[in-house]
Scaffold this motif. Structure first.
Motif, short mmCIF file in Angstrom:
data_model
loop_
_atom_site.label_atom_id
_atom_site.label_comp_id
_atom_site.label_asym_id
_atom_site.label_seq_id
_atom_site.Cartn_x
_atom_site.Cartn_y
_atom_site.Cartn_z
N VAL A 68 0.83 -1.21 0.00
CA VAL A 68 0.00 0.00 0.00
C VAL A 68 0.86 1.26 0.00
CG1 VAL A 68 -1.81 1.29 1.18
CG2 VAL A 68 -1.85 -1.22 1.23
N MET A 69 1.61 1.46 1.08
CA MET A 69 2.30 2.73 1.26
C MET A 69 3.42 2.96 0.25
SD MET A 69 0.29 3.64 3.56
CE MET A 69 0.92 5.31 3.60
N GLN A 70 4.16 1.91 -0.10
CA GLN A 70 5.27 2.09 -1.03
C GLN A 70 4.80 2.62 -2.38
OE1 GLN A 70 8.44 2.03 -0.49
NE2 GLN A 70 8.27 1.37 1.64
N HIS A 71 3.62 2.20 -2.82
CA HIS A 71 3.09 2.71 -4.09
C HIS A 71 2.78 4.20 -3.98
CE1 HIS A 71 2.80 -1.31 -5.82
NE2 HIS A 71 2.22 -1.73 -4.70
N LEU A 72 2.28 4.61 -2.82
CA LEU A 72 2.01 6.04 -2.62
C LEU A 72 3.30 6.84 -2.59
CD1 LEU A 72 0.08 8.36 -1.94
CD2 LEU A 72 0.26 7.70 0.48
N TRP A 73 4.31 6.33 -1.86
CA TRP A 73 5.58 7.06 -1.76
C TRP A 73 6.27 7.16 -3.12
CZ3 TRP A 73 3.60 8.76 2.07
CH2 TRP A 73 3.35 8.10 3.26
N ASN A 74 6.17 6.11 -3.93
CA ASN A 74 6.80 6.13 -5.27
C ASN A 74 6.19 7.21 -6.16
OD1 ASN A 74 8.57 4.02 -4.70
ND2 ASN A 74 7.15 2.45 -5.40
N ARG A 75 4.92 7.51 -5.93
CA ARG A 75 4.29 8.59 -6.70
C ARG A 75 4.68 9.96 -6.16
NH1 ARG A 75 -0.06 7.21 -9.98
NH2 ARG A 75 -0.62 4.99 -9.98
N ILE A 76 4.71 10.08 -4.84
CA ILE A 76 5.00 11.38 -4.23
C ILE A 76 6.44 11.82 -4.51
CG2 ILE A 76 5.28 12.57 -2.01
CD1 ILE A 76 2.89 11.06 -0.96
N VAL A 77 7.39 10.87 -4.45
CA VAL A 77 8.80 11.25 -4.60
C VAL A 77 9.09 11.82 -5.99
CG1 VAL A 77 9.67 9.03 -5.47
CG2 VAL A 77 11.15 10.49 -4.04
N LYS A 78 8.26 11.49 -6.97
CA LYS A 78 8.48 11.98 -8.33
C LYS A 78 8.24 13.47 -8.46
CE LYS A 78 7.37 7.57 -10.57
NZ LYS A 78 6.42 6.86 -11.48
N ILE A 79 7.48 14.05 -7.53
CA ILE A 79 7.20 15.49 -7.63
C ILE A 79 8.23 16.33 -6.86
CG2 ILE A 79 4.75 15.00 -7.89
CD1 ILE A 79 4.33 15.93 -5.04
N VAL A 80 9.16 15.68 -6.18
CA VAL A 80 10.19 16.42 -5.43
C VAL A 80 11.26 16.90 -6.41
CG1 VAL A 80 11.91 16.31 -3.60
CG2 VAL A 80 9.78 15.02 -3.38
N PRO A 81 11.57 18.20 -6.44
CA PRO A 81 12.61 18.70 -7.35
C PRO A 81 13.96 18.03 -7.08
CG PRO A 81 11.33 20.51 -6.44
CD PRO A 81 10.91 19.29 -5.70
N LEU A 82 14.71 17.78 -8.13
CA LEU A 82 15.96 17.05 -8.01
C LEU A 82 17.04 17.85 -7.27
CD1 LEU A 82 16.18 15.46 -11.59
CD2 LEU A 82 15.54 14.35 -9.45
N TRP A 83 16.87 19.16 -7.16
CA TRP A 83 17.90 19.98 -6.50
C TRP A 83 17.75 19.97 -4.98
CZ3 TRP A 83 15.72 23.76 -3.58
CH2 TRP A 83 14.44 24.20 -3.94
N ILE A 84 16.65 19.43 -4.48
CA ILE A 84 16.44 19.39 -3.03
C ILE A 84 17.22 18.24 -2.41
CG2 ILE A 84 14.73 18.95 -1.21
CD1 ILE A 84 12.70 20.49 -2.78
N ALA A 85 17.98 18.53 -1.37
CA ALA A 85 18.77 17.50 -0.69
C ALA A 85 17.86 16.59 0.13
CB ALA A 85 19.81 18.15 0.22
N PRO A 86 18.14 15.28 0.13
CA PRO A 86 17.31 14.34 0.91
C PRO A 86 17.23 14.70 2.39
CG PRO A 86 18.72 13.14 -0.60
CD PRO A 86 19.15 14.57 -0.68
N ASN A 87 18.35 15.17 2.96
CA ASN A 87 18.33 15.53 4.38
C ASN A 87 17.40 16.69 4.68
OD1 ASN A 87 20.15 13.54 5.12
ND2 ASN A 87 21.93 14.87 4.86
N LEU A 88 17.16 17.53 3.67
CA LEU A 88 16.23 18.64 3.84
C LEU A 88 14.81 18.13 3.99
CD1 LEU A 88 16.20 21.71 4.00
CD2 LEU A 88 15.83 21.78 1.52
#
Length: 422
Positions: A68-88
């Motif tokens: 369930v959740m992994q499918h949701l996270w896989n969709r959400i992460v695609k909208i995160v700009p590539l310049w944003i650091a993961p730690n942020l």
């Protein structure tokens, strides 16, 4: 692994013996020296070498997460700009939890506002939003790191270190919902302390397991608890907090059911699963530690910590937990996080865990002075001073460790850029 890291100096001698760069003025050298003197080197050379060899190894078998959740996270992460650091992403989620906690502190400092109209309805909507956002950001930060090829041991340490503190914030915020009015059954201050202690020890159990097996078996309870927290806040916002103060089936109240479920899951699910995974590693001869003493070493400080806290709660002349429930439970969370972070560093660097965390010595002195009556009427003041110093020391520790690993790995904590070679 990030290459081209700068050489690391882990002692004051390294700083004091550093040669002046051409063109350095006396004032700039003194400013740099003063800044470096304030940055303590908590991570040893041996641990830094261990981080160089570290490889992330985790197993997730939770059906809720996998299907369930992994499918949701896989969709959400695609909208995160590539310049944003993961730690942020990780830090933003933690800040949302902290803001939510402070909002509840403002409206419900002593856990007595539940069941009344003292807490505005928007607070519960914001609690649901901040909890889900923190859960989502904590779940996609690793995916974003792999997506941007910026994975590093610093990222995992930053994530798990903040998790060790966030675990208590999740719990302390939820207490404002399920602490019932005085005239109905609910969480007493001692039940809150018991529940928080069990939840934190379960967190430690996961990392103790990894300390011995080298594999982080992601606990099933995490995803389920986050979904239930978000659902609980939404239900509170829609129906009202009084829903938690009415008996459920067979006359049992929600707080009592929650406590029973947490204890049952810990005894019959978490602990047996941990012992089974360690036994399996022993059978396969893949255990990291070769003796029972070394294997149990990370549990010494947490055991002593909660033993001292329990003594204080039980024997306090001024009933410190009753008098300052929120602040005392906050102190418990900070103290645990301080201990847990040391264990996580040893676990990730494959180094020997310390026997006694230095925090235990001042805590033991304060507890002894309090329960023997030496502090007298100053017990509450001494407790507040200890909590403030403990919090400042823990924040300082986190900042220094983050900067030290950032320099060692030649990366910035909140940026995708690499550090310039000095």
């Amino acid at each position: 692994m990030i290459s081209g890291r700068r050489p690391s100096c882990c002692s004051f001698r390294g700083y004091l013996g550093r040669a002046a760069a051409p063109g350095d003025s006396p004032s700039s050298r003194s400013q740099r020296l003063g800044s470096n003197m304030l940055q303590l080197r908590y991570v040893t050379e041996q641990q830094l070498a261990g981080f160089d060899q570290y490889q992330y190894n985790a197993v997730d078998t939770n059906p809720l997460s996998m299907y369930v959740m992994q499918h949701l996270w896989n969709r959400i992460v695609k909208i995160v700009p590539l310049w944003i650091a993961p730690n942020l992403l990780t830090f933003s989620g933690f800040l949302l939890l902290l803001i939510n906690y402070f909002v509840l502190c403002f409206y419900d400092w002593d856990y007595t506002a539940s069941g009344s109209e003292l807490i505005p309805n928007w607070v519960w909507w914001f609690a649901a939003f901040s909890t889900f956002s923190a859960y989502a950001l904590d779940s996609i930060d690793g995916k974003h790191a792999r997506r941007t090829q910026s994975s590093s041991p610093l990222g995992e340490l930053f994530d798990h270190g903040l998790d060790s503190w966030a675990t208590s914030l999740f719990t302390l915020s939820w207490f404002s919902v399920c602490v019932s009015p005085v005239d109905s059954p609910g969480f007493s201050e001692h039940k809150m302390f018991l529940l928080l202690s069990i939840i934190l020890l379960n967190f430690m159990l996961s990392h103790w397991e990894k300390y011995n097996t080298g594999v982080l078996f992601l606990p099933w309870g995490y995803d389920l608890s986050q979904v239930m927290l978000v659902g609980g806040y939404l239900l509170t916002a829609i129906v009202g907090v009084e829903i938690w103060h009415k008996p459920l089936v067979f006359g049992y109240y929600a707080p009592s059911v929650t406590l029973a479920l947490v204890i049952a899951c810990s005894i019959f699910l978490s602990l047996p699963q941990t012992m089974y995974n360690i036994y399996t590693a022993y059978q396969k001869k893949t255990l990291k530690k070769d003796s029972l003493y070394e294997a149990l070493l990370p549990l010494v400080s947490p055991t002593l910590l909660f033993s001292l806290l329990t003594i204080w709660v039980t024997l306090s002349p001024c009933d410190i937990l009753i008098k300052q429930p929120r602040l005392f439970l906050f102190m418990v969370g900070v103290a645990f996080s301080s201990v847990a972070c040391r264990v996580i560093i040893c676990q990730m660097s494959n180094t020997r865990s310390e026997s006694f965390h230095s925090l235990l010595f001042p805590l033991a002195l304060v507890v002894f002075a309090a329960v023997t009556g030496l502090l007298g009427k100053l017990e509450e003041s001494a407790f507040m001073a200890f909590t403030a110093l403990l919090t400042l020391a823990h924040v300082h520790y986190g900042v220094c460790v983050g900067r030290q690993l950032s320099q060692h790995l030649n990366i910035y904590i909140f940026s995708m850029k690499k550090r310039a070679q000095e």
